[in-house]
Design a protein around this motif. Structure first.
Motif, PDB file in Angstrom:
ATOM      1  N   THR A  13     -35.012 -30.309-134.563  1.00 29.85           N
ATOM      2  CA  THR A  13     -34.724 -29.840-133.210  1.00 29.85           C
ATOM      3  C   THR A  13     -35.636 -28.687-132.824  1.00 29.85           C
ATOM      4  O   THR A  13     -36.196 -28.653-131.718  1.00 29.85           O
ATOM      5  CB  THR A  13     -33.252 -29.409-133.095  1.00 29.85           C
ATOM      6  N   ASP A  14     -35.800 -27.719-133.724  1.00 31.93           N
ATOM      7  CA  ASP A  14     -36.671 -26.576-133.449  1.00 31.93           C
ATOM      8  C   ASP A  14     -38.111 -27.037-133.217  1.00 31.93           C
ATOM      9  O   ASP A  14     -38.796 -26.536-132.320  1.00 31.93           O
ATOM     10  CB  ASP A  14     -36.624 -25.569-134.605  1.00 31.93           C
ATOM     11  N   PHE A  15     -38.562 -27.969-134.034  1.00 31.52           N
ATOM     12  CA  PHE A  15     -39.932 -28.475-133.895  1.00 31.52           C
ATOM     13  C   PHE A  15     -40.115 -29.162-132.549  1.00 31.52           C
ATOM     14  O   PHE A  15     -41.104 -28.944-131.842  1.00 31.52           O
ATOM     15  CB  PHE A  15     -40.243 -29.442-135.039  1.00 31.52           C
ATOM     16  N   TYR A  16     -39.153 -29.982-132.177  1.00 32.91           N
ATOM     17  CA  TYR A  16     -39.234 -30.728-130.918  1.00 32.91           C
ATOM     18  C   TYR A  16     -39.263 -29.785-129.721  1.00 32.91           C
ATOM     19  O   TYR A  16     -40.105 -29.917-128.826  1.00 32.91           O
ATOM     20  CB  TYR A  16     -38.034 -31.667-130.813  1.00 32.91           C
ATOM     21  N   CYS A  17     -38.379 -28.840-129.707  1.00 36.62           N
ATOM     22  CA  CYS A  17     -38.270 -27.930-128.560  1.00 36.62           C
ATOM     23  C   CYS A  17     -39.443 -26.961-128.465  1.00 36.62           C
ATOM     24  O   CYS A  17     -39.804 -26.524-127.363  1.00 36.62           O
ATOM     25  CB  CYS A  17     -36.959 -27.147-128.632  1.00 36.62           C
ATOM     26  N   ALA A  18     -40.055 -26.624-129.582  1.00 31.99           N
ATOM     27  CA  ALA A  18     -41.154 -25.662-129.581  1.00 31.99           C
ATOM     28  C   ALA A  18     -42.509 -26.314-129.330  1.00 31.99           C
ATOM     29  O   ALA A  18     -43.465 -25.629-128.961  1.00 31.99           O
ATOM     30  CB  ALA A  18     -41.184 -24.903-130.902  1.00 31.99           C
ATOM     31  N   SER A  19     -42.605 -27.618-129.540  1.00 30.29           N
ATOM     32  CA  SER A  19     -43.898 -28.287-129.381  1.00 30.29           C
ATOM     33  C   SER A  19     -44.252 -28.396-127.902  1.00 30.29           C
ATOM     34  O   SER A  19     -43.379 -28.475-127.034  1.00 30.29           O
ATOM     35  CB  SER A  19     -43.854 -29.680-130.016  1.00 30.29           C
ATOM     36  N   ASP A  20     -45.548 -28.407-127.624  1.00 29.12           N
ATOM     37  CA  ASP A  20     -46.011 -28.443-126.238  1.00 29.12           C
ATOM     38  C   ASP A  20     -45.662 -29.764-125.547  1.00 29.12           C
ATOM     39  O   ASP A  20     -45.402 -29.789-124.345  1.00 29.12           O
ATOM     40  CB  ASP A  20     -47.527 -28.225-126.181  1.00 29.12           C
ATOM     41  N   ASP A  21     -45.657 -30.849-126.285  1.00 28.94           N
ATOM     42  CA  ASP A  21     -45.452 -32.177-125.699  1.00 28.94           C
ATOM     43  C   ASP A  21     -44.181 -32.861-126.205  1.00 28.94           C
ATOM     44  O   ASP A  21     -44.084 -34.082-126.160  1.00 28.94           O
ATOM     45  CB  ASP A  21     -46.667 -33.068-125.989  1.00 28.94           C
ATOM     46  N   SER A  50     -38.027 -49.421-144.450  1.00 25.62           N
ATOM     47  CA  SER A  50     -39.298 -48.998-143.855  1.00 25.62           C
ATOM     48  C   SER A  50     -39.945 -47.852-144.626  1.00 25.62           C
ATOM     49  O   SER A  50     -39.274 -47.076-145.324  1.00 25.62           O
ATOM     50  CB  SER A  50     -39.081 -48.566-142.400  1.00 25.62           C
ATOM     51  N   ASP A  51     -41.271 -47.759-144.464  1.00 32.54           N
ATOM     52  CA  ASP A  51     -42.031 -46.671-145.073  1.00 32.54           C
ATOM     53  C   ASP A  51     -41.884 -45.432-144.196  1.00 32.54           C
ATOM     54  O   ASP A  51     -42.299 -45.419-143.038  1.00 32.54           O
ATOM     55  CB  ASP A  51     -43.494 -47.083-145.177  1.00 32.54           C
ATOM     56  N   LEU A  52     -41.327 -44.385-144.740  1.00 27.28           N
ATOM     57  CA  LEU A  52     -41.056 -43.178-143.976  1.00 27.28           C
ATOM     58  C   LEU A  52     -42.264 -42.259-143.852  1.00 27.28           C
ATOM     59  O   LEU A  52     -42.266 -41.343-143.019  1.00 27.28           O
ATOM     60  CB  LEU A  52     -39.911 -42.394-144.621  1.00 27.28           C
ATOM     61  N   ARG A  53     -43.311 -42.479-144.632  1.00 26.53           N
ATOM     62  CA  ARG A  53     -44.366 -41.476-144.747  1.00 26.53           C
ATOM     63  C   ARG A  53     -45.088 -41.188-143.432  1.00 26.53           C
ATOM     64  O   ARG A  53     -45.536 -40.059-143.216  1.00 26.53           O
ATOM     65  CB  ARG A  53     -45.374 -41.923-145.809  1.00 26.53           C
ATOM     66  N   ALA A  54     -45.223 -42.192-142.554  1.00 27.56           N
ATOM     67  CA  ALA A  54     -45.923 -41.973-141.283  1.00 27.56           C
ATOM     68  C   ALA A  54     -44.954 -41.756-140.129  1.00 27.56           C
ATOM     69  O   ALA A  54     -45.373 -41.647-138.974  1.00 27.56           O
ATOM     70  CB  ALA A  54     -46.835 -43.156-140.980  1.00 27.56           C
ATOM     71  N   ALA A  55     -43.665 -41.678-140.431  1.00 28.33           N
ATOM     72  CA  ALA A  55     -42.648 -41.578-139.381  1.00 28.33           C
ATOM     73  C   ALA A  55     -42.495 -40.143-138.879  1.00 28.33           C
ATOM     74  O   ALA A  55     -42.959 -39.180-139.497  1.00 28.33           O
ATOM     75  CB  ALA A  55     -41.313 -42.091-139.902  1.00 28.33           C
ATOM     76  N   CYS A  56     -41.837 -40.035-137.710  1.00 25.34           N
ATOM     77  CA  CYS A  56     -41.506 -38.731-137.145  1.00 25.34           C
ATOM     78  C   CYS A  56     -40.024 -38.714-136.783  1.00 25.34           C
ATOM     79  O   CYS A  56     -39.453 -39.752-136.415  1.00 25.34           O
ATOM     80  CB  CYS A  56     -42.330 -38.449-135.899  1.00 25.34           C
ATOM     81  N   LEU A  57     -39.414 -37.534-136.847  1.00 23.70           N
ATOM     82  CA  LEU A  57     -37.982 -37.385-136.626  1.00 23.70           C
ATOM     83  C   LEU A  57     -37.726 -36.732-135.268  1.00 23.70           C
ATOM     84  O   LEU A  57     -38.364 -35.737-134.917  1.00 23.70           O
ATOM     85  CB  LEU A  57     -37.361 -36.533-137.729  1.00 23.70           C
ATOM     86  N   TYR A  58     -36.760 -37.286-134.532  1.00 28.82           N
ATOM     87  CA  TYR A  58     -36.450 -36.792-133.189  1.00 28.82           C
ATOM     88  C   TYR A  58     -34.955 -36.517-133.043  1.00 28.82           C
ATOM     89  O   TYR A  58     -34.131 -37.387-133.364  1.00 28.82           O
ATOM     90  CB  TYR A  58     -36.830 -37.837-132.131  1.00 28.82           C
ATOM     91  N   PRO A  59     -34.591 -35.337-132.528  1.00 33.36           N
ATOM     92  CA  PRO A  59     -33.190 -35.137-132.139  1.00 33.36           C
ATOM     93  C   PRO A  59     -32.887 -36.020-130.941  1.00 33.36           C
ATOM     94  O   PRO A  59     -33.752 -36.256-130.094  1.00 33.36           O
ATOM     95  CB  PRO A  59     -33.143 -33.645-131.777  1.00 33.36           C
ATOM     96  N   THR A  60     -31.696 -36.514-130.847  1.00 32.68           N
ATOM     97  CA  THR A  60     -31.331 -37.437-129.768  1.00 32.68           C
ATOM     98  C   THR A  60     -30.843 -36.676-128.532  1.00 32.68           C
ATOM     99  O   THR A  60     -30.585 -35.475-128.572  1.00 32.68           O
ATOM    100  CB  THR A  60     -30.227 -38.386-130.225  1.00 32.68           C
ATOM    101  N   VAL A  61     -30.709 -37.410-127.443  1.00 31.45           N
ATOM    102  CA  VAL A  61     -30.185 -36.824-126.205  1.00 31.45           C
ATOM    103  C   VAL A  61     -28.811 -36.219-126.448  1.00 31.45           C
ATOM    104  O   VAL A  61     -28.508 -35.109-125.982  1.00 31.45           O
ATOM    105  CB  VAL A  61     -30.122 -37.897-125.102  1.00 31.45           C
ATOM    106  N   ALA A  62     -27.965 -36.944-127.171  1.00 30.26           N
ATOM    107  CA  ALA A  62     -26.604 -36.463-127.417  1.00 30.26           C
ATOM    108  C   ALA A  62     -26.618 -35.101-128.108  1.00 30.26           C
ATOM    109  O   ALA A  62     -25.799 -34.218-127.792  1.00 30.26           O
ATOM    110  CB  ALA A  62     -25.842 -37.477-128.262  1.00 30.26           C
ATOM    111  N   HIS A  63     -27.537 -34.922-129.052  1.00 31.21           N
ATOM    112  CA  HIS A  63     -27.604 -33.633-129.750  1.00 31.21           C
ATOM    113  C   HIS A  63     -28.262 -32.573-128.878  1.00 31.21           C
ATOM    114  O   HIS A  63     -27.769 -31.431-128.784  1.00 31.21           O
ATOM    115  CB  HIS A  63     -28.374 -33.789-131.057  1.00 31.21           C
ATOM    116  N   LEU A  64     -29.373 -32.920-128.214  1.00 36.33           N
ATOM    117  CA  LEU A  64     -30.111 -31.931-127.433  1.00 36.33           C
ATOM    118  C   LEU A  64     -29.302 -31.403-126.255  1.00 36.33           C
ATOM    119  O   LEU A  64     -29.460 -30.242-125.856  1.00 36.33           O
ATOM    120  CB  LEU A  64     -31.433 -32.530-126.949  1.00 36.33           C
TER     121      LEU A  64
END
Length: 420
Positions: free
Chosen positions: A11-19, A79-93
């Motif tokens: 969540t912190d990463f998502y909210c702090a990133s420019d995009d 699935s292979d997780l190594r190239a994946a990215c994690l996102y907080p959902t609308v419900a959490h945000l």
């Protein structure tokens, strides 16, 4: 690390990133199997989403709405997780983002709340009017469109920073039995200044569920090559082919300009269905057709002037218009016994005359200031006729001696054209 700590970090990463980017798995110092165990409860309770980059090639942006929880869990297992990215959902945000941090920026707020960047909104066409009518902006509207600021005005003190906007792409949208609208992806709306986000928000279509993006625009946006071109592009392509054929048969070009690199600003879909707008479009079209024809092409093979005697016995000379010159040249040079071909040539001339007549808004049956949704379809009817007219002229020139071997682009030869 606990599941709760993992969610907080994403969540912190998502909210702090420019995009509003996702947290890359490769940045975590966690064994993949341990990570799967931490992710499972977060997926199950709908607070985190794993983007593998299998639905859109860039996993660092959330392009589409998350899949169902069951499908996500199935993917997590294999699935292979190594190239994946994690996102907080609308419900959490929604529980952690303060909307006041994005006051005046409704579309940026939507991204901050976890809505996908390739989600879209539909807008009334009139939202384009201020951009089209302001020469400081470059503007184009076809099946796809763009708005930006000309270099000579960008970052000048004479243009407020709030108005120095770029809308990288927008597209045509349709509603069955209604009218056109435009569609814009959320990521591009979010890049507008707060003032312009408010302008666009005020023009959102209420019945957005009734609209769909034009198929060609959707294909382009998804990285696919459209299988057809628009009526406007086909029209310009035919003019270019006509001039190329003129050169091959040893004549000056029929059209002074091909408009390949200088497309007229108003040569696109109407943004208001009024008689004045339609007349203005017809005027642009006529300038590209009859006003754009060069008499040099005809090489004095038909008269350019008419002579008559007035009441006082004086000779009066009047210049013939290019449509009449073209009509007589066709009659002089092309003799055919085929009724269908004759009709096509007659229809081409008839269309050129109709376009010229429509330049006068007072000639329109509805009236100068009338607003009528049906005029959207009337414009398309007019554009179809104009396209068929230049197509017919091109096909005619392909029958002229010396034109053998000229290759017309496949999409034009096969008429792979969206006619709406």
């Amino acid at each position: 690390m606990t599941s709760e700590a993992l969610l907080a970090r994403a969540t912190d990463f998502y909210c702090a990133s420019d995009d509003f980017n996702g947290l890359p798995v490769h940045s975590l110092d966690i064994e993949l199997e341990t990570l799967r165990q931490l992710l499972r409860p977060l997926i199950e309770d709908g607070s985190l989403y794993v983007n593998y980059g299998d639905r859109h090639p860039n996993p660092h942006v959330l392009a589409f709405e998350p899949e169902s929880v069951d499908k996500q869990l199935d993917k997590l297992a294999v699935s292979d997780l190594r190239a994946a990215c994690l996102y907080p959902t609308v419900a959490h945000l929604e529980s952690v983002v303060d909307p006041q941090d994005y006051a005046g920026r409704p579309y940026t707020l939507e991204l901050a709340l976890g809505h996908p960047v390739l989600g879209f909104h539909f807008f009334d066409l009139s939202v384009l009017e201020s951009y089209r009518n302001d020469p400081r902006y470059y503007y184009e509207f076809d099946i796809d469109g763009i708005i930006g600021v000309h270099d000579e005005y960008y970052e000048r003190s004479t243009m407020a920073e709030r108005d120095q906007v770029l809308l990288q792409t927008f597209g045509l949208a349709m509603a069955k039995d209604r009218y056109w609208a435009i569609v814009v992806f959320r990521r591009y709306l979010a890049s507008l200044s707060p003032e312009h986000q408010q302008i666009w928000k005020a023009k959102e279509e209420d019945g957005s569920d009734e609209f769909t993006p034009h198929p060609a625009y959707w294909q382009m946006s998804m990285g696919e090559w459209p299988d057809k071109v628009s009526l406007f592009n086909a029209f310009l392509g035919e003019i270019e082919q006509i001039n190329a054929l003129c050169e091959q048969i040893g004549r000056p070009p029929l059209f002074n300009k091909s408009y390949k690199d200088e497309r007229p600003r108003d040569f696109g879909y109407l943004i208001r269905p009024t008689a004045r707008e339609l007349a203005n479009f017809a005027g642009v079209l006529d300038k590209m057709l009859s006003d754009n024809m060069s008499r040099k092409f005809f090489q004095n093979e038909v008269p350019y002037e008419d002579e008559a005697t007035d009441k006082k016995g004086r000779t009066v000379v009047t210049q013939r218009g290019t449509i009449r010159i073209l009509e007589e040249w066709i009659q002089e040079k092309f003799h055919t016994e085929d009724a269908d071909t004759r009709q096509l040539l007659e229809e081409a001339i008839k269309t050129l005359k109709a376009v010229r007549a429509m330049r006068n808004p007072n000639a329109h049956k509805i009236g100068l200031d009338a607003y009528d949704i049906g005029l959207f379809k009337e414009q398309i009817k007019l554009m179809r006729g104009a396209y068929r007219a230049v197509l017919t002229v091109r096909q005619m020139l392909q029958c002229y001696p010396g034109s053998e071997g000229h290759e017309v682009p496949e999409h034009l030869e096969l008429r792979q054209v969206w006619d709406f």
